[in-house]
Structure formats: structure tokens, C-alpha cells
Design an enzyme around this catalytic site. Structure first.
Site, PDB file in Angstrom:
ATOM      1  N   LYS A 141      -7.901   1.302  -3.118  1.00  0.00           N
ATOM      2  CA  LYS A 141      -7.548   0.889  -1.748  1.00  0.00           C
ATOM      3  C   LYS A 141      -7.730   2.043  -0.758  1.00  0.00           C
ATOM      4  O   LYS A 141      -8.334   1.871   0.305  1.00  0.00           O
ATOM      5  CB  LYS A 141      -6.088   0.408  -1.755  1.00  0.00           C
ATOM      6  CG  LYS A 141      -5.441   0.256  -0.397  1.00  0.00           C
ATOM      7  CD  LYS A 141      -5.637  -1.111   0.190  1.00  0.00           C
ATOM      8  CE  LYS A 141      -5.122  -1.172   1.617  1.00  0.00           C
ATOM      9  NZ  LYS A 141      -5.364  -2.429   2.269  1.00  0.00           N
ATOM     10  N   THR A 188       0.875  -1.175   0.000  1.00  0.00           N
ATOM     11  CA  THR A 188       0.000   0.000   0.000  1.00  0.00           C
ATOM     12  C   THR A 188       0.906   1.217   0.000  1.00  0.00           C
ATOM     13  O   THR A 188       1.653   1.434   0.961  1.00  0.00           O
ATOM     14  CB  THR A 188      -0.890   0.025   1.260  1.00  0.00           C
ATOM     15  OG1 THR A 188      -1.633  -1.184   1.313  1.00  0.00           O
ATOM     16  CG2 THR A 188      -1.853   1.206   1.212  1.00  0.00           C
ATOM     17  N   LYS A 205      -1.831   5.047   8.562  1.00  0.00           N
ATOM     18  CA  LYS A 205      -1.037   5.122   7.322  1.00  0.00           C
ATOM     19  C   LYS A 205      -1.961   5.312   6.110  1.00  0.00           C
ATOM     20  O   LYS A 205      -1.744   6.192   5.276  1.00  0.00           O
ATOM     21  CB  LYS A 205      -0.217   3.828   7.157  1.00  0.00           C
ATOM     22  CG  LYS A 205       0.492   3.728   5.818  1.00  0.00           C
ATOM     23  CD  LYS A 205       1.115   2.374   5.545  1.00  0.00           C
ATOM     24  CE  LYS A 205       1.572   2.319   4.090  1.00  0.00           C
ATOM     25  NZ  LYS A 205       2.132   1.047   3.667  1.00  0.00           N
TER      26      LYS A 205
HETATM   27  P1  NAD Z   1       6.234  -5.764   7.249  1.00  0.00           P
HETATM   28  O1  NAD Z   1       6.959  -4.616   7.864  1.00  0.00           O
HETATM   29  O2  NAD Z   1       5.966  -6.985   8.074  1.00  0.00           O
HETATM   30  O3  NAD Z   1       7.015  -6.246   5.915  1.00  0.00           O
HETATM   31  C1  NAD Z   1       7.708  -5.386   5.059  1.00  0.00           C
HETATM   32  C2  NAD Z   1       9.022  -6.079   4.701  1.00  0.00           C
HETATM   33  O4  NAD Z   1       9.725  -5.297   3.748  1.00  0.00           O
HETATM   34  C3  NAD Z   1       9.942  -6.277   5.913  1.00  0.00           C
HETATM   35  O5  NAD Z   1      10.250  -7.649   6.072  1.00  0.00           O
HETATM   36  C4  NAD Z   1      11.179  -5.454   5.537  1.00  0.00           C
HETATM   37  O6  NAD Z   1      12.397  -6.018   6.007  1.00  0.00           O
HETATM   38  C5  NAD Z   1      11.104  -5.469   4.021  1.00  0.00           C
HETATM   39  N1  NAD Z   1      11.899  -4.406   3.394  1.00  0.00           N
HETATM   40  C6  NAD Z   1      12.115  -3.135   3.843  1.00  0.00           C
HETATM   41  N2  NAD Z   1      12.941  -2.486   2.992  1.00  0.00           N
HETATM   42  C7  NAD Z   1      13.244  -3.379   1.993  1.00  0.00           C
HETATM   43  C8  NAD Z   1      14.070  -3.317   0.825  1.00  0.00           C
HETATM   44  N3  NAD Z   1      14.714  -2.196   0.498  1.00  0.00           N
HETATM   45  N4  NAD Z   1      14.148  -4.421   0.057  1.00  0.00           N
HETATM   46  C9  NAD Z   1      13.468  -5.546   0.357  1.00  0.00           C
HETATM   47  N5  NAD Z   1      12.699  -5.680   1.454  1.00  0.00           N
HETATM   48  C10 NAD Z   1      12.590  -4.599   2.252  1.00  0.00           C
HETATM   49  O7  NAD Z   1       4.865  -5.167   6.686  1.00  0.00           O
HETATM   50  P2  NAD Z   1       3.563  -5.971   6.201  1.00  0.00           P
HETATM   51  O8  NAD Z   1       2.568  -6.011   7.300  1.00  0.00           O
HETATM   52  O9  NAD Z   1       4.010  -7.227   5.524  1.00  0.00           O
HETATM   53  O10 NAD Z   1       2.970  -4.936   5.135  1.00  0.00           O
HETATM   54  C11 NAD Z   1       3.515  -4.812   3.824  1.00  0.00           C
HETATM   55  C12 NAD Z   1       2.620  -3.908   3.012  1.00  0.00           C
HETATM   56  O11 NAD Z   1       1.306  -4.445   2.962  1.00  0.00           O
HETATM   57  C13 NAD Z   1       2.481  -2.486   3.563  1.00  0.00           C
HETATM   58  O12 NAD Z   1       2.501  -1.587   2.500  1.00  0.00           O
HETATM   59  C14 NAD Z   1       1.132  -2.512   4.265  1.00  0.00           C
HETATM   60  O13 NAD Z   1       0.524  -1.236   4.319  1.00  0.00           O
HETATM   61  C15 NAD Z   1       0.360  -3.469   3.377  1.00  0.00           C
HETATM   62  N6  NAD Z   1      -0.760  -4.150   4.043  1.00  0.00           N
HETATM   63  C16 NAD Z   1      -0.584  -4.731   5.253  1.00  0.00           C
HETATM   64  C17 NAD Z   1      -1.651  -5.374   5.863  1.00  0.00           C
HETATM   65  C18 NAD Z   1      -1.486  -6.027   7.212  1.00  0.00           C
HETATM   66  O14 NAD Z   1      -2.515  -6.395   7.821  1.00  0.00           O
HETATM   67  N7  NAD Z   1      -0.270  -6.236   7.709  1.00  0.00           N
HETATM   68  C19 NAD Z   1      -2.893  -5.435   5.230  1.00  0.00           C
HETATM   69  C20 NAD Z   1      -3.031  -4.861   3.963  1.00  0.00           C
HETATM   70  C21 NAD Z   1      -1.950  -4.218   3.385  1.00  0.00           C
END
Ligand code: NAD
Length: 290
Positions: free
Chosen positions: A162, A87, A237
Site C-alpha cells: 500500500k 492503513t 499520511k
Molecule cells: P474515519 O475517521 O472516517 O473512521 C475511523 C473510525 O474509527 C471513526 O469512526 C472513529 O470513531 C473510529 N475509532 C477511533 N478510535 C477507535 C477505537 N479505539 N475503537 C473503535 N473505533 C475507533 O476514517 P476512514 O476514512 O474510514 O479511514 C479508515 C482507514 O482507512 C484509515 O486508516 C485510512 O487511512 C484508510 N483509508 C481511507 C480511505 C479514504 O478514502 N477515506 C481510502 C483508503 C484507506
């Protein structure tokens, strides 16, 4: 299919696992998180992307997406598709789509709803922006990771859908919570309130499916001490992204702006950080008008 997966956190990890379980070859890169079983490890994002037909990313924000895209796009083979499921702000999605297009690659912005449960169970909903050919290429993967993929339009349309959806969700959750707190003060039983509203014109997903009052309606984070679920921080966010988009498009969104302000206070100054976004109910419960 040969797939690269960049960003294997709470969402990306289980999404990649489902692709592996369906028989795809997945190479992953994440600088901080251990890769799930069956995902081959690459030393960096460019190396992961080099041989891939589809590169999927699941990253924290638009700035990180832009920096990953700058590494990955020059490494990808012609005709491959970059599918970002994070997102992020609409402008970042459009900027990366432009770069990918200039390099002869397909690009989709494909944010999800359904949370970590949906990621684990393969029941996410994808809202997708980008061209038809790229959508067709990635559709079999959406079918594995999710239960529904809606092609919303050109680049940026997925992120637009979204943040509009989540702006409605933030506003209706606040409205539902303040109405419960008012009902309490008027001496109305919460179960009766649920019974009436969930079958009347005040109904919404926040009331009917994710009721913020413990012990009322279907099981929800309220029944689990407001442990997320969908954390207030993540709602904040998304509300900020909707306000950023509204500014950029000159759209008047007063309720969205107020929801963003209330969640900002809740997360930054009150006890909302780390709690489910429906914990707005105990917040209102504890307050008067002052
Ligand atoms: P998270 O923080 O668990 O995962 C993000 C990952 O990205 C981490 O493991 C981090 O190490 C990695 N990362 C950071 N910089 C990086 C780079 N330069 N190269 C490669 N990897 C890198 O977050 P999440 O909960 O998995 O959410 C991910 C996305 O999904 C976000 O944009 C969030 O808004 C969206 N989202 C999350 C949810 C939820 O319930 N968690 C629901 C819908 C959407």
C-alpha cells in the site's frame, strides 16, 4: 459468518453494510460514529469480538490499532482471524500480527485502495499480508467488500504494498501537476497536453484517470472544485508512512521524501487541507520559481 467490525467511519461503515447485505451477522463497535443499519451494537471492542469468527478493524492509525488489538486479542476465540484493513505503519502491523499469533489467532494486514466510493460499491482492492489459512478464511468477505484481493506475502506485506503504491501515486501526481503548470507558462493548450501525454511515455494513473486539470480528460475531483476524492491530508499520511518505513528499512527514497515535504507544506501551511490531493495543480499554477 459471525463478524465483529471495529471502527465504522467513512470506510468501515459502508464495508460493514455490504457484509450485512450479503447475509452475514455483524456486531460493531465505534466510540464516536453511529453504526449503519443492520449492524448490532456492542458496548466495547472486546464484547464485539468475543463470539466472532473474523474481527475486522478499520481505524485511523497504528497507535489506535495497537490499543484496539490489546483489548480484542485476549477476548477472541481460538482459531479466529483478526483482519485489520486500516492503513498503518508496517511495524504496527507486524507487532499486532505477532501478538495475535502468540494467542493462537490468525492475523491479516489488509489495507485497501478505492476510497469511500469503492467501500460503498463493494469494489475495493485489498492488499494482504499474513498466512495462507487466514487469507482463505477471509477471502469470501474480501469478495463481498471488494473486487480484488492480492495476497502479497507474510505479515506486513499488505501495508508495504500500500505505501509503495501510494508513494508512486504522490510522486506522479506532483510531476503531472508541475508539468501542467509549466505547459501553461509555455502557452501549451491543456487539452493538447493531455492528448499527447496520456498516450505517450509520460502517462500515469494521475494523468490518464484522475487528471488534475479541470475540463480535461475523464471526470475527476478537478471538475468538482477539487473536493475530495482522495484528500491531500490522507496522501500526506501515506507519504509519511512510506518515509517511516524507508527509514526503518534503510531505503533511499529521495522522490518520496520530496513528495512528503511538498504535501506537508501544502496541507499545513498552504490551502491543501480538506482539498483533493490533485489540487497541487492550482498550487503550482499560482507560483513562480522563487
Ligand atoms: P474515519 O475517521 O472516517 O473512521 C475511523 C473510525 O474509527 C471513526 O469512526 C472513529 O470513531 C473510529 N475509532 C477511533 N478510535 C477507535 C477505537 N479505539 N475503537 C473503535 N473505533 C475507533 O476514517 P476512514 O476514512 O474510514 O479511514 C479508515 C482507514 O482507512 C484509515 O486508516 C485510512 O487511512 C484508510 N483509508 C481511507 C480511505 C479514504 O478514502 N477515506 C481510502 C483508503 C484507506
Amino acid at each position: 459468518m459471525k463478524i465483529a467490525f471495529v471502527g465504522l467511519g467513512n470506510m468501515g461503515g459502508p464495508m460493514a453494510s455490504n457484509l450485512v447485505a450479503a447475509g452475514h451477522q455483524v456486531v460493531g463497535f465505534d466510540p464516536a460514529t453511529a453504526l449503519p443499519e443492520g449492524v448490532d451494537s456492542a458496548p466495547d471492542a472486546a464484547a464485539a469480538a468475543r463470539d466472532a469468527e473474523v474481527v475486522i478493524s478499520m481505524l485511523p492509525n497504528g497507535q489506535i490499532l495497537r490499543s484496539v488489538a490489546a483489548e480484542v486479542i485476549p477476548a477472541m476465540q481460538a482459531g479466529a482471524v483478526f483482519c485489520d484493513c486500516s492503513t498503518v505503519d508496517v511495524d504496527s502491523a507486524k507487532a499486532v500480527a505477532q501478538q495475535a499469533g502468540d494467542a493462537g489467532l490468525g492475523f491479516l494486514d489488509a489495507p485497501v485502495s478505492g476510497g469511500t466510493g469503492g467501500a460503498t460499491n463493494g469494489t475495493l482492492t485489498f492488499m494482504v499480508g499474513g498466512d495462507d489459512a487466514a487469507f482463505e478464511t477471509v477471502t469470501p468477505l474480501f469478495d463481498i467488500m471488494g473486487q480484488k484481493a492480492v495476497h502479497c506475502g507474510a505479515a506486513g506485506a499488505g501495508q508495504s504494498a500500500k505505501i509503495c503504491n501510494n508513494m508512486i501515486l504522490g510522486v506522479t501526481m506532483i510531476a503531472t501537476c508541475e508539468a501542467f503548470a509549466l505547459a501553461d507558462k509555455l502557452g501549451l493548450d491543456r487539452a493538447k497536453m493531455f492528448d499527447v501525454v496520456s498516450t505517450s511515455s509520460g502517462q500515469s494513473w494521475s494523468m490518464n484517470t484522475y487528471c488534475p486539470a479541470p475540463g480535461v480528460g475523464p471526470q475527476s475531483p478537478a471538475d468538482n472544485g477539487y473536493k475530495p476524492g482522495f484528500a491531500a491530508d490522507l496522501m500526506l499520511k501515506d507519504l509519511r508512512l512510506s518515509q517511516q518505513a524507508a527509514e526503518s528499512a534503510d531505503a533511499d527514497t529521495p522522490m518520496g521524501a520530496l513528495a512528503a515535504a511538498l504535501y506537508t507544506r501544502f496541507v499545513e501551511e498552504e490551502d491543501g487541507k480538506g482539498r483533493d490531493f490533485s489540487a497541487m495543480l492550482p498550487r503550482f499554477e499560482a507560483r513562480g520559481r522563487g
